[in-house]
Write a protein that holds these residues in place. Sequence first.
Motif, PDB file in Angstrom:
ATOM      1  N   GLU A 489       0.832  -1.205   0.000  1.00  0.00           N
ATOM      2  CA  GLU A 489       0.000   0.000   0.000  1.00  0.00           C
ATOM      3  C   GLU A 489       0.869   1.258   0.000  1.00  0.00           C
ATOM      4  O   GLU A 489       0.591   2.231  -0.725  1.00  0.00           O
ATOM      5  N   LEU A 490       1.918   1.235   0.763  1.00  0.00           N
ATOM      6  CA  LEU A 490       2.814   2.388   0.804  1.00  0.00           C
ATOM      7  C   LEU A 490       3.585   2.534  -0.502  1.00  0.00           C
ATOM      8  O   LEU A 490       3.810   3.645  -1.000  1.00  0.00           O
ATOM      9  N   ALA A 491       3.992   1.391  -1.067  1.00  0.00           N
ATOM     10  CA  ALA A 491       4.733   1.443  -2.330  1.00  0.00           C
ATOM     11  C   ALA A 491       3.864   2.001  -3.453  1.00  0.00           C
ATOM     12  O   ALA A 491       4.359   2.712  -4.349  1.00  0.00           O
ATOM     13  N   LYS A 492       2.570   1.699  -3.419  1.00  0.00           N
ATOM     14  CA  LYS A 492       1.661   2.206  -4.448  1.00  0.00           C
ATOM     15  C   LYS A 492       1.647   3.731  -4.466  1.00  0.00           C
ATOM     16  O   LYS A 492       1.499   4.357  -5.532  1.00  0.00           O
ATOM     17  N   ASP A 493       1.771   4.356  -3.288  1.00  0.00           N
ATOM     18  CA  ASP A 493       1.754   5.821  -3.195  1.00  0.00           C
ATOM     19  C   ASP A 493       3.162   6.413  -3.171  1.00  0.00           C
ATOM     20  O   ASP A 493       3.351   7.583  -2.802  1.00  0.00           O
ATOM     21  N   ASP A 494       4.161   5.585  -3.558  1.00  0.00           N
ATOM     22  CA  ASP A 494       5.555   6.039  -3.584  1.00  0.00           C
ATOM     23  C   ASP A 494       6.011   6.571  -2.216  1.00  0.00           C
ATOM     24  O   ASP A 494       6.693   7.591  -2.114  1.00  0.00           O
ATOM     25  N   VAL A 495       5.611   5.884  -1.147  1.00  0.00           N
ATOM     26  CA  VAL A 495       6.018   6.243   0.206  1.00  0.00           C
ATOM     27  C   VAL A 495       7.157   5.325   0.632  1.00  0.00           C
ATOM     28  O   VAL A 495       7.024   4.093   0.593  1.00  0.00           O
ATOM     29  N   VAL A 520      -0.284  -0.804  12.235  1.00  0.00           N
ATOM     30  CA  VAL A 520      -0.848  -0.746  10.883  1.00  0.00           C
ATOM     31  C   VAL A 520      -1.655   0.535  10.698  1.00  0.00           C
ATOM     32  O   VAL A 520      -1.536   1.236   9.682  1.00  0.00           O
ATOM     33  N   ASN A 521      -2.497   0.863  11.692  1.00  0.00           N
ATOM     34  CA  ASN A 521      -3.305   2.075  11.583  1.00  0.00           C
ATOM     35  C   ASN A 521      -2.433   3.321  11.489  1.00  0.00           C
ATOM     36  O   ASN A 521      -2.694   4.226  10.686  1.00  0.00           O
ATOM     37  N   LEU A 522      -1.396   3.395  12.339  1.00  0.00           N
ATOM     38  CA  LEU A 522      -0.523   4.567  12.316  1.00  0.00           C
ATOM     39  C   LEU A 522       0.209   4.685  10.982  1.00  0.00           C
ATOM     40  O   LEU A 522       0.354   5.790  10.418  1.00  0.00           O
ATOM     41  N   LEU A 523       0.683   3.556  10.437  1.00  0.00           N
ATOM     42  CA  LEU A 523       1.408   3.592   9.163  1.00  0.00           C
ATOM     43  C   LEU A 523       0.488   3.939   8.002  1.00  0.00           C
ATOM     44  O   LEU A 523       0.841   4.731   7.116  1.00  0.00           O
ATOM     45  N   VAL A 524      -0.703   3.341   7.994  1.00  0.00           N
ATOM     46  CA  VAL A 524      -1.660   3.638   6.914  1.00  0.00           C
ATOM     47  C   VAL A 524      -2.077   5.103   6.955  1.00  0.00           C
ATOM     48  O   VAL A 524      -2.157   5.792   5.932  1.00  0.00           O
ATOM     49  N   ASN A 525      -2.369   5.622   8.184  1.00  0.00           N
ATOM     50  CA  ASN A 525      -2.752   7.029   8.315  1.00  0.00           C
ATOM     51  C   ASN A 525      -1.633   7.942   7.819  1.00  0.00           C
ATOM     52  O   ASN A 525      -1.884   8.956   7.151  1.00  0.00           O
ATOM     53  N   ALA A 526      -0.388   7.587   8.175  1.00  0.00           N
ATOM     54  CA  ALA A 526       0.736   8.410   7.730  1.00  0.00           C
ATOM     55  C   ALA A 526       0.855   8.397   6.208  1.00  0.00           C
ATOM     56  O   ALA A 526       1.107   9.432   5.570  1.00  0.00           O
ATOM     57  N   GLY A 527       0.691   7.214   5.603  1.00  0.00           N
ATOM     58  CA  GLY A 527       0.764   7.143   4.149  1.00  0.00           C
ATOM     59  C   GLY A 527      -0.350   7.918   3.477  1.00  0.00           C
ATOM     60  O   GLY A 527      -0.132   8.626   2.478  1.00  0.00           O
ATOM     61  N   GLN A 528      -1.580   7.792   3.998  1.00  0.00           N
ATOM     62  CA  GLN A 528      -2.698   8.517   3.406  1.00  0.00           C
ATOM     63  C   GLN A 528      -2.548  10.024   3.576  1.00  0.00           C
ATOM     64  O   GLN A 528      -3.006  10.801   2.737  1.00  0.00           O
ATOM     65  N   ALA A 529      -1.908  10.465   4.683  1.00  0.00           N
ATOM     66  CA  ALA A 529      -1.710  11.902   4.889  1.00  0.00           C
ATOM     67  C   ALA A 529      -0.805  12.502   3.826  1.00  0.00           C
ATOM     68  O   ALA A 529      -0.900  13.695   3.512  1.00  0.00           O
ATOM     69  N   MET A 530       0.109  11.680   3.246  1.00  0.00           N
ATOM     70  CA  MET A 530       1.035  12.191   2.235  1.00  0.00           C
ATOM     71  C   MET A 530       0.599  11.877   0.818  1.00  0.00           C
ATOM     72  O   MET A 530       1.280  12.237  -0.146  1.00  0.00           O
ATOM     73  N   SER A 531      -0.512  11.152   0.642  1.00  0.00           N
ATOM     74  CA  SER A 531      -0.962  10.738  -0.682  1.00  0.00           C
ATOM     75  C   SER A 531      -1.237  11.955  -1.561  1.00  0.00           C
ATOM     76  O   SER A 531      -1.931  12.891  -1.162  1.00  0.00           O
ATOM     77  N   GLY A 532      -0.688  11.950  -2.778  1.00  0.00           N
ATOM     78  CA  GLY A 532      -0.937  13.026  -3.728  1.00  0.00           C
ATOM     79  C   GLY A 532      -0.090  14.256  -3.519  1.00  0.00           C
ATOM     80  O   GLY A 532      -0.227  15.224  -4.277  1.00  0.00           O
ATOM     81  N   ARG A 533       0.795  14.259  -2.536  1.00  0.00           N
ATOM     82  CA  ARG A 533       1.631  15.438  -2.290  1.00  0.00           C
ATOM     83  C   ARG A 533       2.914  15.317  -3.116  1.00  0.00           C
ATOM     84  O   ARG A 533       3.485  14.238  -3.252  1.00  0.00           O
ATOM     85  N   ILE A 553       8.178   3.750  20.739  1.00  0.00           N
ATOM     86  CA  ILE A 553       8.062   3.613  19.279  1.00  0.00           C
ATOM     87  C   ILE A 553       7.553   4.937  18.739  1.00  0.00           C
ATOM     88  O   ILE A 553       6.573   5.491  19.277  1.00  0.00           O
ATOM     89  N   THR A 554       8.170   5.449  17.698  1.00  0.00           N
ATOM     90  CA  THR A 554       7.703   6.679  17.051  1.00  0.00           C
ATOM     91  C   THR A 554       7.440   6.398  15.575  1.00  0.00           C
ATOM     92  O   THR A 554       8.181   5.649  14.927  1.00  0.00           O
ATOM     93  N   VAL A 555       6.366   6.998  15.086  1.00  0.00           N
ATOM     94  CA  VAL A 555       6.018   6.929  13.662  1.00  0.00           C
ATOM     95  C   VAL A 555       5.974   8.366  13.162  1.00  0.00           C
ATOM     96  O   VAL A 555       5.070   9.124  13.532  1.00  0.00           O
ATOM     97  N   GLN A 556       6.936   8.729  12.320  1.00  0.00           N
ATOM     98  CA  GLN A 556       7.077  10.105  11.856  1.00  0.00           C
ATOM     99  C   GLN A 556       6.925  10.153  10.340  1.00  0.00           C
ATOM    100  O   GLN A 556       7.541   9.369   9.614  1.00  0.00           O
ATOM    101  N   ASP A 557       6.075  11.081   9.868  1.00  0.00           N
ATOM    102  CA  ASP A 557       5.899  11.225   8.420  1.00  0.00           C
ATOM    103  C   ASP A 557       6.359  12.611   7.983  1.00  0.00           C
ATOM    104  O   ASP A 557       6.565  13.504   8.809  1.00  0.00           O
ATOM    105  N   SER A 558       6.490  12.764   6.659  1.00  0.00           N
ATOM    106  CA  SER A 558       6.896  14.047   6.092  1.00  0.00           C
ATOM    107  C   SER A 558       5.722  14.756   5.417  1.00  0.00           C
ATOM    108  O   SER A 558       5.912  15.519   4.473  1.00  0.00           O
TER     109      SER A 558
END
Length: 625
Positions: A489-495, A520-533, A553-558
Amino acid sequence: MSRAGLRFWSAVLAFAVFMVDVLTPLEGAVAVLYVVAILLAARTNRRNDIIIAAAGCIVLTVSAYLTSHDLHEIASPALRALVSLAAIGVTTLLVLQNHAATTRLAAQARLLNLSHDMIFVRDRGGVITFWNKTAEQTYGWSTEEALGQLADKLLRTSYPDRREAIEASLLDSGRWEGRVEQRTKAGAVLTVDARWALQHDHLGKPVGVLETHTDVTDRVAAHNALVQSEQRYRRMFDASRIGVVEEDWSGLRTALDALPSRGADLRDYLARHPDFVRHARGLARIIDVNPALQKMAGASSSAAFIENVDKLLGENDRSFLDALVAFAQGERFHEGETELVRLDGGKVPVLFTITFSPRSDDDHDVLVFVVDITERKQAHDALLAAQAELAHAARVATLGELSASIAHEVNQPLAAIVTSGEAGLRWLRRDVPDLKEVATTIGHVVAQGRRASEIVTRIRTFLKKAPAQQDVLQIGEIIAEATALVARELAKDDVALIVETARDLPPVRGDRIQLQQVLVNLLVNAGQAMSGRPGSRTITLRAGTVDGETLAITVQDSGPGIQPDDLPRLFDPFFTTKDGGMGMGLAICRTTVEAHGGRLSVASTPGSGATFHLTLPYSQEHALP
C-alpha cells in the motif's frame, strides 16, 4: 486598729497601772492589770511585741514595789508583787503559745491559699468558715462575701445522688468523692471533682467538713467532644457503603525495621524474598471491619476478621507488596486495585486506599477503605467487548483498503508457482528429461506455495476476532509483521518506509494482533496523509528504550502535519480529518495502548509532518530479576 495603735495603747495602759500602783494606797494586787496590757499587745500578732510588753510590765511592777516599799521586811506588798509577776509570766507564756499556734494555722492557711484547687471549710450546718484564694478567683466571691454563707445555697450545687445519701456516706467513712456541678457568681456552670474530708474535735465528734474542688469543666467538655467524635466516627464507620478495615501494623513496623535493605532497594529485596512478604501479611492484624466490608466478604459478623489480612488476599496478590513499600517509605496514603477473597472462596474486584499514621504516631491506626468495583468491571468488560467488535470492524475496513496490496502479495507467489510449474513441465517433455532441473523447479513451487500460505495465514490472523491475549512479545517481530501488511500500500503511493529498530529490545506483554493493528493504523494514516503530495514521501518508524522500564516507538511522516485546532480532538471517537473516514482508528489505537499500560500521543507542526509517540512498559518477567 493598726499595730502601732495597739502598741501605743498597750504602753498607755501599762503606764496607767504603774501610776495607780505607785500613787494610790490601794492594798490589792493592782499590778495584775498589767495582764490587760500584754493581751492588748498580743493583738498585733508579733512575738517581739508580746515579749517587749511583758518585759516592760515586769520592770514597772518591780519599780512600783521598790518605790512604795523598802526591802527590810517581806510582807503582804511583796506577796502581791510576786502574784502580779506570776500573772504577767503565765499570761505571757499562754499568749506566746497561742501566738505560735496561730502562726502555724496561718501558715497552713497560706498553703491552702497556694493550692490550685478550690478549698473551703464548712461546719456541720453547711456554713462556710474558710474560703481560699483559688475559690475566690474561680467562683467569684471574696472571702468576706463567702464566710457565713450556706455552701450549697451560695454555689447552687447539683449532686450526682441524693444529698442525704452523700451525707450518710461521709459520716460512715469520713470521706466522699464525686463529680458535682456548681455555679459561679457570674452564673457560669462549672463541673468539679469534689473531695470531702470530715473533721472531728478532740472527743471525736464531727465538727466540720473540708471540701477540695478541682475544676474539670474543660476536661469533661473535651471528653464529651471525644465521645461524640467517636460516636460520629462509629456511625460513619457502620453506615458507610464503602468497606472500612481498621488494622494494626505495629508488628509490620518492627519486622521492616529489622530488614537489611532500605529506601529504593526495599522493593527489589521484597521481590527477591516472597517468603518475607507472606510472613508480613500475617503480621497485619485486623482490629475491626464495618458492615459494608462484612457484606462484601460474605461474613455475618466482624468476628470472622479479627485475625490478619492474609484471609482477605489471594495467594498471588501483588498489591500487598506495593502497600508494604509505601508504608516503609513513610507515605501517608497508598491506593491500588486487587481482588478481595470472600469467605466462601469467591473473589470481588476492589479499589482500595490505605491511610497510614505518621511514623511518629502509633502504627495501630491503619485504615483501609475498600470499594467494590464488580459492576464497574462488568461494564469495563462490556466496553472492551464493544471495543473488540469495533477493532475487528476497523481491521476489516483496513484490509478492505489494502485489498489491492493483498491481491498483489498473493499473486506474486501464485505467479511464481505457475512459472515454476511450466518450467518443470518443459524439463519433463524433453527427449531426455532433466530430473535435476525438475526437482529444482518443484522446490521453487513448494517454497512459493508456503509463501502464499503464510500471507493468507497472516491476513486471517489479522482478521480473527478473539479475546485479547497477554503474551510475552518481541516488538521487532510485531513491527516486521505490520510493515509487511502495509508495504504494498505504501509502495503504491511512492512512500518510502524506513525502520530503525534498536538491537536487543526487551519484550513486552500484550496481545499481538492488537499491537499489530495499532502500528498498521498509524502507518496507513501516515501514508494517506502524504498521498498526492509532491516531493519525497517518507515514513520513519523507530523503536528503542526510554529508561529502564519503558519501550518507545515513534512513527514520523513528512506530510502536511495536523492543524492545531484538530490536535486536542484527534483521539476522540468519530472525529476524522479524512473524507469518508469513520473516526475510530486513532480512538481504538489509544484505548488499546492504554489497556497495555502505555501511552499514545502526537506532536505536529503544520507543514512539517506529524510524529506519533507510543510507549509500552516492559514485561514483568523482564523487570524482575
